[in-house]
Design an enzyme around this catalytic site. Sequence first.
Site, PDB file in Angstrom:
ATOM      1  N   GLU A 204      61.676 107.643  21.121  1.00  0.00           N
ATOM      2  CA  GLU A 204      61.536 108.346  19.885  1.00  0.00           C
ATOM      3  C   GLU A 204      60.259 109.011  19.549  1.00  0.00           C
ATOM      4  O   GLU A 204      59.938 109.889  18.971  1.00  0.00           O
ATOM      5  CB  GLU A 204      61.938 107.499  18.503  1.00  0.00           C
ATOM      6  CG  GLU A 204      63.565 107.210  18.771  1.00  0.00           C
ATOM      7  CD  GLU A 204      64.565 108.083  18.248  1.00  0.00           C
ATOM      8  OE1 GLU A 204      64.087 109.285  18.072  1.00  0.00           O
ATOM      9  OE2 GLU A 204      65.760 107.584  17.774  1.00  0.00           O
TER      10      GLU A 204
ATOM     11  N   ASN B 124      66.592 115.390  15.331  1.00  0.00           N
ATOM     12  CA  ASN B 124      67.623 114.933  15.818  1.00  0.00           C
ATOM     13  C   ASN B 124      67.811 115.413  17.401  1.00  0.00           C
ATOM     14  O   ASN B 124      69.006 115.325  18.165  1.00  0.00           O
ATOM     15  CB  ASN B 124      69.202 115.316  15.241  1.00  0.00           C
ATOM     16  CG  ASN B 124      69.423 113.967  14.385  1.00  0.00           C
ATOM     17  OD1 ASN B 124      69.545 113.013  14.357  1.00  0.00           O
ATOM     18  ND2 ASN B 124      69.714 114.431  13.057  1.00  0.00           N
TER      19      ASN B 124
ATOM     20  N   HIS C 128      74.129 109.983  20.585  1.00  0.00           N
ATOM     21  CA  HIS C 128      74.956 109.176  19.890  1.00  0.00           C
ATOM     22  C   HIS C 128      76.277 109.104  20.568  1.00  0.00           C
ATOM     23  O   HIS C 128      77.255 108.173  20.353  1.00  0.00           O
ATOM     24  CB  HIS C 128      75.314 110.090  18.358  1.00  0.00           C
ATOM     25  CG  HIS C 128      74.138 109.705  17.403  1.00  0.00           C
ATOM     26  ND1 HIS C 128      73.975 110.577  16.398  1.00  0.00           N
ATOM     27  CD2 HIS C 128      73.048 108.607  17.414  1.00  0.00           C
ATOM     28  CE1 HIS C 128      72.837 110.221  15.741  1.00  0.00           C
ATOM     29  NE2 HIS C 128      72.405 109.155  16.336  1.00  0.00           N
TER      30      HIS C 128
HETATM   31  P1  NAD Z   1      67.235  97.037  16.357  1.00  0.00           P
HETATM   32  O1  NAD Z   1      66.977  96.853  14.851  1.00  0.00           O
HETATM   33  O2  NAD Z   1      68.387  96.328  16.867  1.00  0.00           O
HETATM   34  O3  NAD Z   1      66.059  96.048  17.226  1.00  0.00           O
HETATM   35  C1  NAD Z   1      65.892  95.755  18.382  1.00  0.00           C
HETATM   36  C2  NAD Z   1      65.909  94.357  18.660  1.00  0.00           C
HETATM   37  O4  NAD Z   1      64.641  93.796  18.593  1.00  0.00           O
HETATM   38  C3  NAD Z   1      66.723  93.569  17.835  1.00  0.00           C
HETATM   39  O5  NAD Z   1      67.394  92.587  18.546  1.00  0.00           O
HETATM   40  C4  NAD Z   1      65.758  92.765  16.925  1.00  0.00           C
HETATM   41  O6  NAD Z   1      66.167  91.941  16.280  1.00  0.00           O
HETATM   42  C5  NAD Z   1      64.634  92.806  17.616  1.00  0.00           C
HETATM   43  N1  NAD Z   1      63.312  92.537  16.973  1.00  0.00           N
HETATM   44  C6  NAD Z   1      62.657  93.433  16.091  1.00  0.00           C
HETATM   45  N2  NAD Z   1      61.628  93.211  15.852  1.00  0.00           N
HETATM   46  C7  NAD Z   1      61.143  92.404  16.740  1.00  0.00           C
HETATM   47  C8  NAD Z   1      60.064  91.884  17.244  1.00  0.00           C
HETATM   48  N3  NAD Z   1      58.796  92.242  16.395  1.00  0.00           N
HETATM   49  N4  NAD Z   1      59.932  91.148  18.162  1.00  0.00           N
HETATM   50  C9  NAD Z   1      61.021  90.727  18.879  1.00  0.00           C
HETATM   51  N5  NAD Z   1      62.263  91.194  18.649  1.00  0.00           N
HETATM   52  C10 NAD Z   1      62.304  92.002  17.597  1.00  0.00           C
HETATM   53  O7  NAD Z   1      67.055  98.195  16.931  1.00  0.00           O
HETATM   54  P2  NAD Z   1      65.816  99.383  16.705  1.00  0.00           P
HETATM   55  O8  NAD Z   1      65.713 100.204  17.918  1.00  0.00           O
HETATM   56  O9  NAD Z   1      64.721  98.906  15.968  1.00  0.00           O
HETATM   57  O10 NAD Z   1      66.514 100.484  15.854  1.00  0.00           O
HETATM   58  C11 NAD Z   1      68.061 101.146  16.102  1.00  0.00           C
HETATM   59  C12 NAD Z   1      68.781 101.468  14.786  1.00  0.00           C
HETATM   60  O11 NAD Z   1      67.785 102.590  14.053  1.00  0.00           O
HETATM   61  C13 NAD Z   1      70.123 102.321  15.169  1.00  0.00           C
HETATM   62  O12 NAD Z   1      70.695 101.787  14.405  1.00  0.00           O
HETATM   63  C14 NAD Z   1      69.649 103.730  14.842  1.00  0.00           C
HETATM   64  O13 NAD Z   1      70.887 104.340  14.508  1.00  0.00           O
HETATM   65  C15 NAD Z   1      68.637 103.421  13.754  1.00  0.00           C
HETATM   66  N6  NAD Z   1      67.872 104.741  13.396  1.00  0.00           N
HETATM   67  C16 NAD Z   1      67.701 105.077  12.263  1.00  0.00           C
HETATM   68  C17 NAD Z   1      67.028 105.973  11.813  1.00  0.00           C
HETATM   69  C18 NAD Z   1      66.838 106.539  10.472  1.00  0.00           C
HETATM   70  O14 NAD Z   1      66.252 107.680  10.235  1.00  0.00           O
HETATM   71  N7  NAD Z   1      67.233 105.858   9.565  1.00  0.00           N
HETATM   72  C19 NAD Z   1      66.475 106.718  12.845  1.00  0.00           C
HETATM   73  C20 NAD Z   1      66.425 106.295  14.321  1.00  0.00           C
HETATM   74  C21 NAD Z   1      67.275 105.173  14.373  1.00  0.00           C
HETATM   75  N1  GLY Z   2      66.029 110.295  12.885  1.00  0.00           N
HETATM   76  C1  GLY Z   2      66.376 111.382  12.414  1.00  0.00           C
HETATM   77  C2  GLY Z   2      66.005 111.690  10.734  1.00  0.00           C
HETATM   78  O1  GLY Z   2      65.507 110.715  10.431  1.00  0.00           O
HETATM   79  O2  GLY Z   2      66.005 112.681  10.274  1.00  0.00           O
END
Ligand code: NAD
Ligand code: GLY
Length: 362
Positions: free
Chosen positions: A183, A243, A250
């Site tokens: 990202e 995106n 996705h």
């Molecule tokens: P996640 O939240 O599943 O975290 C990844 C893993 O790392 C998990 O097992 C978590 O418990 C662990 N973890 C978190 N912090 C840690 C740390 N400091 N040390 C050790 N382990 C740690 O995944 P992610 O990649 O952070 O987020 C993915 C999600 O974000 C997806 O659901 C995606 O759809 C969403 N997302 C949302 C947006 C938005 O704009 N809202 C943008 C991009 C992604």
């Molecule tokens: N990750 C896409 C958005 O926040 O719009």
Amino acid sequence: MITVHVDTPGGRYPIHIGPGRLDHLADSLPADTTSVALITNTTVAPLYAARVERALARTGKPVVRVELPDGEVHKDWQTLNQIFDALLQNGIDRQAVLVALGGGVIGDMSGFAAASYMRGVRFLQVPTTLLAQVDSSVGGKTAINHPLGKNMIGAFHQPVAVEIDTDALATLPDRELSAGLAETIKYGMIADADFFDWCEASVDALLRRDQEAIITAVRRSCEIKARVVSQDERESGVRAILNFGHTFGHAIEAGLGYGEWLHGEAVGCGMVQAAELSARVLGLPRADADRVRALVDAIGCPVRAPDFGLRRWLDLMRVDKKTRGGELRFVLLPAMGRAEIHTVPEGVLADVLEGTVARESS
Ligand code: NAD
Ligand code: GLY
């Protein structure tokens, strides 16, 4: 500490970036906060929850901990309901603040809980993965998954602040770091060719978590994301460029089952596919499409997509919030550092899918 501002109709708020921010969360709680619900998961809680509770306790407000199961598979109604159960059982009122401590899954679910609990309460984002620090904690998109589509149920709800402690990345597994870098490099591709060059040159430093490189990457990512969402909070236009790679990504996540590939891994591979499509449809120079593939590979993300077959690929991709009247729309690059939304001829899409999926060798 570095501060970046987000300014949307739904709220103006700071993003604080730097080491040790977990000890200063009380600075970001509004003065009229009655109590705090700390929402985290079973992986992050043993690492950081006690420290965060100590920092929040300095405000003198009661702090209730809500510990959820970990994983993308739990980003659903059942887990969201666990948050509501805990809030109601503990008498959390409308002046309370929810604090989301964790990765994007915790941030998205807590944000959606905040958007809907008592028709809306405030929340603070405390992202602890690189992906959440550079992307999901900023901009107010909150959601849970539906079995038929990723992030399909949600709301726009801006946090009161985002507190990014770059020290928290020390405990992050390597695979999660790579997913977050996907990202990060996206911002270079869509909005800043110089940042893409910098990411190429800094990949080793980023992978060994050099603090200076990480802070530069988080700051530049947040600056670009803040600028885009400040222009278009609700994604009626330019925000859709964030995106890039996600229509393919996705589809990969849903097609394989959530959690099989990490979100960032699917997006990384999706960006390789979207760059190929850009070369075919908009004339992105071949050398730039190759640079996208090489950098996604260098950060440790997959560059070959799963082979679902054309029909299933198209069905999976149609469940996309950019789809209009059944017609697929893609974020494409006319040049490195610029992004536009386009429909594409199905034949070209089929060729690109054919050329980017992993085939069993015979
Ligand atoms: P996640 O939240 O599943 O975290 C990844 C893993 O790392 C998990 O097992 C978590 O418990 C662990 N973890 C978190 N912090 C840690 C740390 N400091 N040390 C050790 N382990 C740690 O995944 P992610 O990649 O952070 O987020 C993915 C999600 O974000 C997806 O659901 C995606 O759809 C969403 N997302 C949302 C947006 C938005 O704009 N809202 C943008 C991009 C992604
Ligand atoms: N990750 C896409 C958005 O926040 O719009």
